[in-house]
Design a protein around this motif. Structure first.
Motif, PDB file in Angstrom:
ATOM      1  N   LEU A   8       0.815  -1.223   0.000  1.00  0.00           N
ATOM      2  CA  LEU A   8       0.000   0.000   0.000  1.00  0.00           C
ATOM      3  C   LEU A   8       0.848   1.273   0.000  1.00  0.00           C
ATOM      4  CD1 LEU A   8      -2.718  -1.099   2.580  1.00  0.00           C
ATOM      5  CD2 LEU A   8      -2.915  -1.061   0.084  1.00  0.00           C
ATOM      6  N   THR A   9       2.150   1.117   0.246  1.00  0.00           N
ATOM      7  CA  THR A   9       3.021   2.290   0.335  1.00  0.00           C
ATOM      8  C   THR A   9       4.314   2.088  -0.466  1.00  0.00           C
ATOM      9  OG1 THR A   9       3.920   1.433   2.424  1.00  0.00           O
ATOM     10  CG2 THR A   9       2.129   3.065   2.573  1.00  0.00           C
ATOM     11  N   THR A  10       4.205   1.378  -1.557  1.00  0.00           N
ATOM     12  CA  THR A  10       5.373   1.108  -2.402  1.00  0.00           C
ATOM     13  C   THR A  10       6.053   2.394  -2.848  1.00  0.00           C
ATOM     14  OG1 THR A  10       4.454  -0.987  -3.176  1.00  0.00           O
ATOM     15  CG2 THR A  10       6.116   0.043  -4.578  1.00  0.00           C
ATOM     16  N   GLU A  11       5.291   3.359  -3.296  1.00  0.00           N
ATOM     17  CA  GLU A  11       5.887   4.608  -3.799  1.00  0.00           C
ATOM     18  C   GLU A  11       6.601   5.367  -2.694  1.00  0.00           C
ATOM     19  OE1 GLU A  11       6.287   5.118  -7.019  1.00  0.00           O
ATOM     20  OE2 GLU A  11       5.241   3.198  -7.185  1.00  0.00           O
ATOM     21  N   GLN A  12       6.045   5.343  -1.477  1.00  0.00           N
ATOM     22  CA  GLN A  12       6.689   6.028  -0.360  1.00  0.00           C
ATOM     23  C   GLN A  12       8.034   5.366  -0.015  1.00  0.00           C
ATOM     24  OE1 GLN A  12       3.429   5.306  -0.644  1.00  0.00           O
ATOM     25  NE2 GLN A  12       2.166   6.638   0.635  1.00  0.00           N
ATOM     26  N   ILE A  13       8.087   4.045  -0.100  1.00  0.00           N
ATOM     27  CA  ILE A  13       9.344   3.335   0.166  1.00  0.00           C
ATOM     28  C   ILE A  13      10.351   3.651  -0.937  1.00  0.00           C
ATOM     29  CG2 ILE A  13      10.434   1.054   0.305  1.00  0.00           C
ATOM     30  CD1 ILE A  13       8.974   1.839   2.867  1.00  0.00           C
ATOM     31  N   LYS A  14       9.913   3.613  -2.181  1.00  0.00           N
ATOM     32  CA  LYS A  14      10.822   3.925  -3.292  1.00  0.00           C
ATOM     33  C   LYS A  14      11.377   5.343  -3.173  1.00  0.00           C
ATOM     34  CE  LYS A  14       9.043   0.811  -6.846  1.00  0.00           C
ATOM     35  NZ  LYS A  14       8.320   0.742  -8.146  1.00  0.00           N
ATOM     36  N   ALA A  15      10.535   6.269  -2.721  1.00  0.00           N
ATOM     37  CA  ALA A  15      10.951   7.674  -2.578  1.00  0.00           C
ATOM     38  C   ALA A  15      11.666   7.944  -1.252  1.00  0.00           C
ATOM     39  CB  ALA A  15       9.731   8.589  -2.700  1.00  0.00           C
TER      40      ALA A  15
END
Length: 119
Positions: A8-15
């Motif tokens: 649910l927070t893939t983009e936050q981890i990538k960023a």
């Protein structure tokens, strides 16, 4: 190394804008544990690869009611545009207690995991 899903927070981890997560369970986690952050750990289709996102190290772990989340922690969860109440509503909508199979509520005791990126 144990896997931890950030579906649910893939983009936050990538960023790298997320360094706190709340989980149901995770009772045996301790400071210093390293985790392999993945897009999706369980429920992958046959042959679907494990997409690794980041290795993280646990900085602190504590148990608290979901509704105790503060605005600074909502930001650290990767949701700067949500209020604490909106975050709680999102979490409750997307999480069921693994033991009772009931939807999480603001009173549900969650494991707050603070981590740092090590890769």
């Amino acid at each position: 190394m144990r896997n931890i899903s950030f579906q649910l927070t893939t983009e936050q981890i990538k960023a790298r804008t997320k360094d706190v997560t709340r989980r149901l369970g995770w009772l045996n986690l301790k400071k210093g544990d390293r985790l392999q952050g993945c897009k999706k750990c369980m429920g992958r289709k046959h042959g679907e690869p494990l997409e690794r996102l980041a290795v993280v190290e646990v900085v602190s772990v504590r148990r608290e009611p979901l509704g105790a989340i503060s605005k600074p922690d909502v930001i650290r969860e990767g949701f700067p545009d949500l209020t604490p109440a909106e975050f709680v509503e999102f979490f409750c909508r997307t999480h069921k207690d693994p033991l009772t199979k009931k939807q999480a509520t603001s009173e549900t005791i969650v494991t707050r995991i603070e981590f740092k990126y090590v890769d």
